[in-house]
Design a protein around this motif. Structure first.
Motif, mmCIF file in Angstrom:
data_model
loop_
_atom_site.group_PDB
_atom_site.id
_atom_site.type_symbol
_atom_site.label_atom_id
_atom_site.label_comp_id
_atom_site.label_asym_id
_atom_site.label_seq_id
_atom_site.Cartn_x
_atom_site.Cartn_y
_atom_site.Cartn_z
ATOM 1 N N THR A 22 0.831 -1.204 0.000
ATOM 2 C CA THR A 22 0.000 0.000 0.000
ATOM 3 C C THR A 22 0.867 1.256 0.000
ATOM 4 O O THR A 22 0.386 2.336 -0.351
ATOM 5 C CB THR A 22 -0.937 0.027 1.217
ATOM 6 N N SER A 23 2.116 1.107 0.423
ATOM 7 C CA SER A 23 3.046 2.237 0.375
ATOM 8 C C SER A 23 4.464 1.703 0.549
ATOM 9 O O SER A 23 4.653 0.547 0.972
ATOM 10 C CB SER A 23 2.754 3.245 1.494
ATOM 11 N N PHE A 24 5.427 2.526 0.243
ATOM 12 C CA PHE A 24 6.807 2.214 0.611
ATOM 13 C C PHE A 24 7.512 3.521 0.963
ATOM 14 O O PHE A 24 7.102 4.608 0.535
ATOM 15 C CB PHE A 24 7.561 1.455 -0.489
ATOM 16 N N THR A 25 8.553 3.397 1.753
ATOM 17 C CA THR A 25 9.239 4.569 2.300
ATOM 18 C C THR A 25 10.729 4.465 2.023
ATOM 19 O O THR A 25 11.303 3.382 2.132
ATOM 20 C CB THR A 25 9.000 4.655 3.823
ATOM 21 N N VAL A 26 11.326 5.580 1.633
ATOM 22 C CA VAL A 26 12.775 5.625 1.451
ATOM 23 C C VAL A 26 13.346 6.715 2.355
ATOM 24 O O VAL A 26 12.711 7.753 2.571
ATOM 25 C CB VAL A 26 13.184 5.894 -0.009
ATOM 26 N N ASP A 27 14.538 6.460 2.865
ATOM 27 C CA ASP A 27 15.196 7.437 3.732
ATOM 28 C C ASP A 27 15.933 8.472 2.886
ATOM 29 O O ASP A 27 16.512 8.143 1.840
ATOM 30 C CB ASP A 27 16.178 6.732 4.662
ATOM 31 N N SER A 160 12.400 11.098 5.499
ATOM 32 C CA SER A 160 12.027 10.025 4.569
ATOM 33 C C SER A 160 10.845 10.480 3.731
ATOM 34 O O SER A 160 10.145 11.439 4.072
ATOM 35 C CB SER A 160 11.695 8.733 5.324
ATOM 36 N N LEU A 161 10.644 9.793 2.632
ATOM 37 C CA LEU A 161 9.507 10.056 1.744
ATOM 38 C C LEU A 161 8.693 8.779 1.623
ATOM 39 O O LEU A 161 9.260 7.695 1.464
ATOM 40 C CB LEU A 161 9.993 10.499 0.362
ATOM 41 N N ARG A 162 7.382 8.930 1.697
ATOM 42 C CA ARG A 162 6.503 7.763 1.564
ATOM 43 C C ARG A 162 5.679 7.905 0.286
ATOM 44 O O ARG A 162 5.066 8.940 0.048
ATOM 45 C CB ARG A 162 5.577 7.643 2.776
ATOM 46 N N PHE A 163 5.661 6.849 -0.489
ATOM 47 C CA PHE A 163 4.941 6.840 -1.757
ATOM 48 C C PHE A 163 3.755 5.887 -1.668
ATOM 49 O O PHE A 163 3.863 4.790 -1.103
ATOM 50 C CB PHE A 163 5.869 6.402 -2.893
ATOM 51 N N SER A 164 2.646 6.299 -2.237
ATOM 52 C CA SER A 164 1.453 5.459 -2.215
ATOM 53 C C SER A 164 0.654 5.712 -3.482
ATOM 54 O O SER A 164 0.974 6.607 -4.280
ATOM 55 C CB SER A 164 0.602 5.761 -0.971
ATOM 56 N N ALA A 165 -0.378 4.925 -3.667
ATOM 57 C CA ALA A 165 -1.283 5.089 -4.798
ATOM 58 C C ALA A 165 -2.558 5.760 -4.307
ATOM 59 O O ALA A 165 -2.952 5.585 -3.151
ATOM 60 C CB ALA A 165 -1.611 3.734 -5.412
ATOM 61 N N SER A 167 -5.486 5.039 -5.054
ATOM 62 C CA SER A 167 -6.320 3.915 -4.629
ATOM 63 C C SER A 167 -5.636 2.634 -5.080
ATOM 64 O O SER A 167 -4.830 2.638 -6.009
ATOM 65 C CB SER A 167 -7.729 4.007 -5.207
ATOM 66 N N GLY A 168 -5.927 1.549 -4.376
ATOM 67 C CA GLY A 168 -5.302 0.279 -4.736
ATOM 68 C C GLY A 168 -3.862 0.204 -4.277
ATOM 69 O O GLY A 168 -3.431 0.930 -3.378
ATOM 70 N N ASN A 169 -3.119 -0.658 -4.923
ATOM 71 C CA ASN A 169 -1.766 -0.964 -4.476
ATOM 72 C C ASN A 169 -0.708 -0.586 -5.499
ATOM 73 O O ASN A 169 -1.005 -0.296 -6.657
ATOM 74 C CB ASN A 169 -1.632 -2.467 -4.203
ATOM 75 N N ILE A 170 0.530 -0.644 -5.036
ATOM 76 C CA ILE A 170 1.699 -0.560 -5.908
ATOM 77 C C ILE A 170 2.234 -1.986 -5.996
ATOM 78 O O ILE A 170 2.487 -2.626 -4.968
ATOM 79 C CB ILE A 170 2.756 0.380 -5.297
ATOM 80 N N ASP A 171 2.368 -2.515 -7.210
ATOM 81 C CA ASP A 171 2.791 -3.917 -7.310
ATOM 82 C C ASP A 171 4.213 -4.068 -7.836
ATOM 83 O O ASP A 171 4.691 -5.175 -8.040
ATOM 84 C CB ASP A 171 1.801 -4.742 -8.134
ATOM 85 N N TYR A 172 4.866 -2.960 -8.098
ATOM 86 C CA TYR A 172 6.287 -2.995 -8.432
ATOM 87 C C TYR A 172 6.874 -1.630 -8.080
ATOM 88 O O TYR A 172 6.257 -0.603 -8.381
ATOM 89 C CB TYR A 172 6.522 -3.285 -9.918
ATOM 90 N N TYR A 173 8.028 -1.603 -7.466
ATOM 91 C CA TYR A 173 8.679 -0.323 -7.220
ATOM 92 C C TYR A 173 10.179 -0.525 -7.056
ATOM 93 O O TYR A 173 10.649 -1.594 -6.660
ATOM 94 C CB TYR A 173 8.109 0.376 -5.980
ATOM 95 N N ARG A 174 10.885 0.513 -7.378
ATOM 96 C CA ARG A 174 12.323 0.537 -7.146
ATOM 97 C C ARG A 174 12.719 2.005 -6.990
ATOM 98 O O ARG A 174 12.355 2.846 -7.813
ATOM 99 C CB ARG A 174 13.088 -0.087 -8.310
ATOM 100 N N ALA A 175 13.422 2.309 -5.938
ATOM 101 C CA ALA A 175 13.838 3.691 -5.695
ATOM 102 C C ALA A 175 15.253 3.710 -5.147
ATOM 103 O O ALA A 175 15.622 2.872 -4.315
ATOM 104 C CB ALA A 175 12.891 4.366 -4.706
ATOM 105 N N THR A 176 16.041 4.645 -5.639
ATOM 106 C CA THR A 176 17.387 4.841 -5.106
ATOM 107 C C THR A 176 17.580 6.318 -4.784
ATOM 108 O O THR A 176 17.068 7.187 -5.498
ATOM 109 C CB THR A 176 18.478 4.405 -6.101
ATOM 110 N N VAL A 177 18.276 6.579 -3.719
ATOM 111 C CA VAL A 177 18.546 7.950 -3.272
ATOM 112 C C VAL A 177 20.050 8.176 -3.312
ATOM 113 O O VAL A 177 20.820 7.365 -2.787
ATOM 114 C CB VAL A 177 18.031 8.164 -1.839
ATOM 115 N N HIS A 178 20.439 9.281 -3.945
ATOM 116 C CA HIS A 178 21.860 9.598 -4.080
ATOM 117 C C HIS A 178 22.120 11.017 -3.569
ATOM 118 O O HIS A 178 21.408 11.943 -3.960
ATOM 119 C CB HIS A 178 22.285 9.541 -5.556
ATOM 120 N N PRO A 179 23.136 11.179 -2.751
ATOM 121 C CA PRO A 179 23.508 12.543 -2.363
ATOM 122 C C PRO A 179 24.195 13.231 -3.542
ATOM 123 O O PRO A 179 25.027 12.631 -4.215
ATOM 124 C CB PRO A 179 24.483 12.318 -1.207
ATOM 125 N N LEU A 180 23.805 14.481 -3.770
ATOM 126 C CA LEU A 180 24.367 15.183 -4.925
ATOM 127 C C LEU A 180 25.403 16.228 -4.512
ATOM 128 O O LEU A 180 26.402 16.427 -5.196
ATOM 129 C CB LEU A 180 23.248 15.865 -5.719
#
Lengths: 183, 108
Positions: A22-27, A160-165, A167-180
């Motif tokens: 239903t969601s995912f979170t990245v730092d 952190s950031l939380r991503f969601s839809a 309505s419904g679900n997320i059935d595939y995700y990939r996230a990467t965080v890079h310091p710039l």
């Protein structure tokens, strides 16, 4: 300190999944001026006014109130305002239910910059800011581009950031965080 | 490390909303979601935000078909019905939380 490796800038966080969530979170690094977040995700819902949504969380895990604006390139309208919940990362025209023009593969790629530091308590640089670009496909072979910006209303850094839809679900995700850049 | 959330069905047919840590797979129940709301585990958007969003979208769809009303074009009955249905959306029984099939279908 930004570390470069053979495959690119060192990632401070990488998350991925391929089953319904239903969601995912990245730092997000809190000690850097700017970070890049590279994201792709796919949704289970197919409606024309569908949105992927994002929330800014502080280090305590609390959702932060933000100002935001989202628009799609080539349209005259946009969404914007203030929100204490999630905010959209795309304008409408993502879904397929009422249009033969749009792909049934609802999902998109997002590249965003998170300006999380250099907060000197002076306007207009007082608050952490995010801006990004969202790209998604049409069945016609074309693409849509949405732009969005989010400005946190508190001076607390984004932990952190939380991503969601919408309505419904997320059935595939990939996230990467890079310091710039260092703060 | 990040985390993710899932719905896990309960004995009563509703769902536990469970947060799982990527680091150690530890679980925390963050809420209970009624079976009828399982597609909106974080709740519906506030009515004012939802109305604003749908009105914006509806207005764009009307604008896209404004040319049908040009004096050198004859609007078909299907086109007329479609545009009227867009104008009437705000009085729909489900407004502002329309379902996908509440929207009129644009004629070919």
């Amino acid at each position: 300190m930004v570390t470069y490796r053979e495959e690119g800038i060192f990632a401070t966080d990488t998350v991925s999944g391929s089953s319904d969530v239903t969601s995912f979170t990245v730092d997000i690094p809190q000690n850097n001026v700017v970070s890049i977040l590279n994201l792709q995700m796919h949704f289970t819902t197919e409606t024309d006014n569908f949105q992927g949504r994002i929330e800014c969380l502080n280090s305590g895990g609390s959702v932060q109130t933000v100002g935001y604006n989202t628009g799609t390139y080539g349209t005259t309208s946009n969404f914007g305002g203030s929100s204490s919940t999630s905010v959209p990362m795309n304008y409408y025209n993502l879904g397929a239910a009422n249009s033969t023009s749009f792909t049934t593969q609802e999902g998109y790629r997002v590249l965003m910059f998170i300006h999380n530091a250099f907060v000197d308590f002076t306007y207009p640089f007082r608050h952490p800011t995010i801006w990004g670009h969202t790209s998604y496909e049409l069945t016609s072979g074309g693409t849509k581009l949405a732009n969005f910006t989010i400005k946190q209303k508190s001076t607390m850094k984004i932990a952190s950031l939380r991503f969601s839809a919408q309505s419904g679900n997320i059935d595939y995700y990939r996230a990467t965080v890079h310091p710039l850049a260092d703060g | 490390m990040g985390s993710y959330t899932i719905l896990r069905i309960r004995d009563d047919g509703d769902y536990d909303h469970v947060s799982i840590s990527d680091a150690d797979q530890s679980e925390t129940i963050i809420g209970v979601v009624a079976a009828s709301e399982k597609d909106r585990p974080f709740g519906r958007l506030p009515d004012d935000e939802q109305s604003y969003m749908l009105r914006t979208m509806r207005n764009d769809l009307l604008q896209e078909t404004d040319w049908w009303a040009n004096s050198d074009v004859t609007m078909t009955e299907a086109q007329r019905t479609y545009r009227q249905a867009l104008r009437d959306l705000t009085s729909h029984a489900n407004w502002p939380h329309l379902n996908a099939d509440d929207w009129p279908i644009k004629p070919e």
